[in-house]
Design a protein around this motif. Structure first.
Motif, mmCIF file in Angstrom:
data_model
loop_
_atom_site.group_PDB
_atom_site.id
_atom_site.type_symbol
_atom_site.label_atom_id
_atom_site.label_comp_id
_atom_site.label_asym_id
_atom_site.label_seq_id
_atom_site.Cartn_x
_atom_site.Cartn_y
_atom_site.Cartn_z
ATOM 1 N N PHE A 63 -13.911 18.314 -48.546
ATOM 2 C CA PHE A 63 -15.065 17.470 -48.836
ATOM 3 C C PHE A 63 -14.839 16.091 -48.230
ATOM 4 O O PHE A 63 -13.788 15.477 -48.428
ATOM 5 N N MET A 64 -15.836 15.601 -47.514
ATOM 6 C CA MET A 64 -15.762 14.296 -46.862
ATOM 7 C C MET A 64 -16.866 13.395 -47.404
ATOM 8 O O MET A 64 -17.986 13.854 -47.653
ATOM 9 N N PRO A 65 -16.575 12.104 -47.616
ATOM 10 C CA PRO A 65 -17.587 11.200 -48.174
ATOM 11 C C PRO A 65 -18.728 10.947 -47.205
ATOM 12 O O PRO A 65 -18.544 10.934 -45.981
ATOM 13 N N ALA A 66 -19.912 10.713 -47.755
ATOM 14 C CA ALA A 66 -21.100 10.500 -46.924
ATOM 15 C C ALA A 66 -20.959 9.263 -46.043
ATOM 16 O O ALA A 66 -21.484 9.224 -44.928
ATOM 17 N N THR A 67 -20.248 8.250 -46.519
ATOM 18 C CA THR A 67 -20.064 7.032 -45.722
ATOM 19 C C THR A 67 -19.192 7.275 -44.499
ATOM 20 O O THR A 67 -19.210 6.487 -43.552
ATOM 21 N N GLN A 68 -18.433 8.343 -44.513
ATOM 22 C CA GLN A 68 -17.553 8.677 -43.397
ATOM 23 C C GLN A 68 -18.207 9.642 -42.422
ATOM 24 O O GLN A 68 -18.047 9.537 -41.219
ATOM 25 N N GLY A 69 -18.954 10.601 -42.945
ATOM 26 C CA GLY A 69 -19.512 11.658 -42.115
ATOM 27 C C GLY A 69 -18.645 12.901 -42.185
ATOM 28 O O GLY A 69 -17.544 12.894 -42.729
ATOM 29 N N VAL A 70 -19.146 13.974 -41.631
ATOM 30 C CA VAL A 70 -18.467 15.261 -41.745
ATOM 31 C C VAL A 70 -18.433 15.964 -40.394
ATOM 32 O O VAL A 70 -19.308 15.745 -39.554
ATOM 33 N N VAL A 71 -17.414 16.791 -40.182
ATOM 34 C CA VAL A 71 -17.325 17.641 -38.998
ATOM 35 C C VAL A 71 -17.127 19.076 -39.455
ATOM 36 O O VAL A 71 -16.575 19.322 -40.532
ATOM 37 N N ASN A 72 -17.581 20.007 -38.645
ATOM 38 C CA ASN A 72 -17.331 21.409 -38.941
ATOM 39 C C ASN A 72 -15.857 21.718 -38.689
ATOM 40 O O ASN A 72 -15.282 21.308 -37.680
ATOM 41 N N TRP A 73 -15.261 22.439 -39.631
ATOM 42 C CA TRP A 73 -13.864 22.845 -39.492
ATOM 43 C C TRP A 73 -13.650 24.108 -40.314
ATOM 44 O O TRP A 73 -14.207 24.228 -41.407
ATOM 45 N N PRO A 74 -12.901 25.051 -39.792
ATOM 46 C CA PRO A 74 -12.206 25.091 -38.495
ATOM 47 C C PRO A 74 -13.176 25.345 -37.338
ATOM 48 O O PRO A 74 -14.361 25.602 -37.561
ATOM 49 N N SER A 76 -13.378 27.789 -35.326
ATOM 50 C CA SER A 76 -13.865 29.175 -35.253
ATOM 51 C C SER A 76 -13.992 29.724 -36.663
ATOM 52 O O SER A 76 -13.239 29.353 -37.564
ATOM 53 N N GLY A 77 -14.948 30.599 -36.858
ATOM 54 C CA GLY A 77 -15.161 31.167 -38.182
ATOM 55 C C GLY A 77 -16.071 30.299 -39.033
ATOM 56 O O GLY A 77 -16.677 29.333 -38.554
ATOM 57 N N ARG A 78 -16.137 30.625 -40.292
ATOM 58 C CA ARG A 78 -17.025 29.926 -41.214
ATOM 59 C C ARG A 78 -16.460 28.549 -41.551
ATOM 60 O O ARG A 78 -15.280 28.398 -41.855
ATOM 61 N N SER A 79 -17.339 27.524 -41.516
ATOM 62 C CA SER A 79 -16.906 26.166 -41.828
ATOM 63 C C SER A 79 -16.611 26.020 -43.318
ATOM 64 O O SER A 79 -17.295 26.611 -44.168
ATOM 65 N N VAL A 80 -15.573 25.230 -43.641
ATOM 66 C CA VAL A 80 -15.216 24.995 -45.046
ATOM 67 C C VAL A 80 -15.453 23.541 -45.441
ATOM 68 O O VAL A 80 -15.046 23.122 -46.522
ATOM 69 N N THR A 81 -16.109 22.758 -44.581
ATOM 70 C CA THR A 81 -16.305 21.338 -44.852
ATOM 71 C C THR A 81 -17.703 21.065 -45.387
ATOM 72 O O THR A 81 -18.648 21.830 -45.144
ATOM 73 N N ALA A 82 -17.832 19.946 -46.111
ATOM 74 C CA ALA A 82 -19.131 19.548 -46.650
ATOM 75 C C ALA A 82 -19.091 18.064 -46.989
ATOM 76 O O ALA A 82 -18.024 17.499 -47.253
ATOM 77 N N LEU A 83 -20.259 17.427 -46.968
ATOM 78 C CA LEU A 83 -20.390 16.056 -47.465
ATOM 79 C C LEU A 83 -20.444 16.082 -48.988
ATOM 80 O O LEU A 83 -21.048 16.984 -49.580
ATOM 81 N N ALA A 84 -19.827 15.104 -49.624
ATOM 82 C CA ALA A 84 -19.840 15.062 -51.087
ATOM 83 C C ALA A 84 -19.586 13.643 -51.566
ATOM 84 O O ALA A 84 -18.982 12.830 -50.864
ATOM 85 N N ASP A 85 -20.055 13.358 -52.762
ATOM 86 C CA ASP A 85 -19.676 12.137 -53.474
ATOM 87 C C ASP A 85 -18.314 12.426 -54.098
ATOM 88 O O ASP A 85 -18.199 13.298 -54.980
ATOM 89 N N LEU A 86 -17.279 11.721 -53.674
ATOM 90 C CA LEU A 86 -15.928 12.039 -54.125
ATOM 91 C C LEU A 86 -15.690 11.712 -55.591
ATOM 92 O O LEU A 86 -14.657 12.095 -56.150
ATOM 93 N N THR A 87 -16.616 11.001 -56.216
ATOM 94 C CA THR A 87 -16.487 10.734 -57.649
ATOM 95 C C THR A 87 -17.329 11.691 -58.488
ATOM 96 O O THR A 87 -17.279 11.634 -59.717
ATOM 97 N N MET A 88 -18.097 12.580 -57.821
ATOM 98 C CA MET A 88 -18.904 13.587 -58.508
ATOM 99 C C MET A 88 -18.825 14.871 -57.698
ATOM 100 O O MET A 88 -19.779 15.270 -57.037
#
Length: 244
Positions: A63-74, A76-88
């Motif tokens: 999970f990456m904060p919205a103020t930072q932005g997010v990238v798809n990872w890995p 290859s294959g299905r991405s496991v990343t998402a934007l999130a509020d790190l306090t919720m």
């Protein structure tokens, strides 16, 4: 100034970032141990350190904060990343066994809220691996690296924060003793700097790396109860005109 995901990717793609990844990754995985069959959550910008984890763990999330932005990872294959509020965090209670924080605690407005929600989503006895810039380190004085941004911590400040959020530090390491200089000469001497700094326990390491365990029970404040002896005065009603 907040770093975005483009800045972080560029740093880790640079020669200095490659060496940083190797040094810090060794400290993280030294504490993390085997994650076979476990659920692992990364918060902040952790994907450079999740490669070995993703292959073995039952499930990996980043999970990456919205103020930072997010990238798809890995890649290859299905991405496991998402934007999130790190306090919720969008997870139920006791959802993950391990949490790794990198480029996270120093960047949020409320570190205690972040760690409180990490406590919520960790299983009983779950562990937190925390990577935080060291207040006395030289890396915090160079904003050319990601560790020169945000709020650095001393060891005592970090210990107090974890105690307040119900985490018990089980292991503590300092790393990144090499200076944050991009010259090839300094990069080639990185291993020697780490051996020298670790062996002498020098105070100028760039990062704290902490292995902490979730406390299973919340402490209960015990208040001293004082029994005050009070005198009860009875009011005696006397008819008018009669002596009291």
């Amino acid at each position: 100034m907040r770093l975005d995901v483009t800045d972080l990717r560029a740093f880790y793609a640079s020669p200095l970032g490659v060496v940083t990844h190797r040094v810090v990754g060794r400290a993280i995985h030294g504490f993390l141990g085997s994650v076979s069959g476990l659920r692992v959550l990364g918060l902040g910008y952790v994907t450079p350190y999740l490669g070995p984890v993703h292959v073995i763990a039952e499930r990996t999330l980043a999970f990456m904060p919205a103020t930072q932005g997010v990238v798809n990872w890995p890649s290859s294959g299905r991405s496991v990343t998402a934007l999130a509020d790190l306090t919720m965090l969008p997870l139920p209670e006791a959802a993950v066994d391990r949490v790794i924080l990198v480029h996270a605690l120093e960047a949020v407005e409320s570190p205690s809220e972040l760690l409180a929600d990490v406590w919520r989503v960790l299983t009983p006895g779950g562990r937190l691996i925390l990577v935080v810039p060291n207040r006395t380190g030289v890396w915090t004085r160079r904003d050319a690296t990601p560790f020169g941004h945000g709020q650095p911590y001393s060891r005592s400040q970090l210990s107090r924060l974890m105690r307040e959020t119900l985490f018990s530090p089980e292991g503590w390491a300092e790393t990144l003793y090499m200076p944050p200089i991009r010259s090839r000469f300094w990069l080639r001497t990185a291993a020697a700097w780490e051996r020298f700094g670790t062996g002498l326990a020098m105070p100028f390491a760039g990062l704290h790396v902490v292995d902490a365990t979730k406390q299973l029970y919340r402490p209960v404040a015990v208040r001293q109860v004082r029994r005050l002896e009070s005198r009860v005065r009875a009011r005696v009603l006397v008819p008018a005109g009669q002596p009291g």
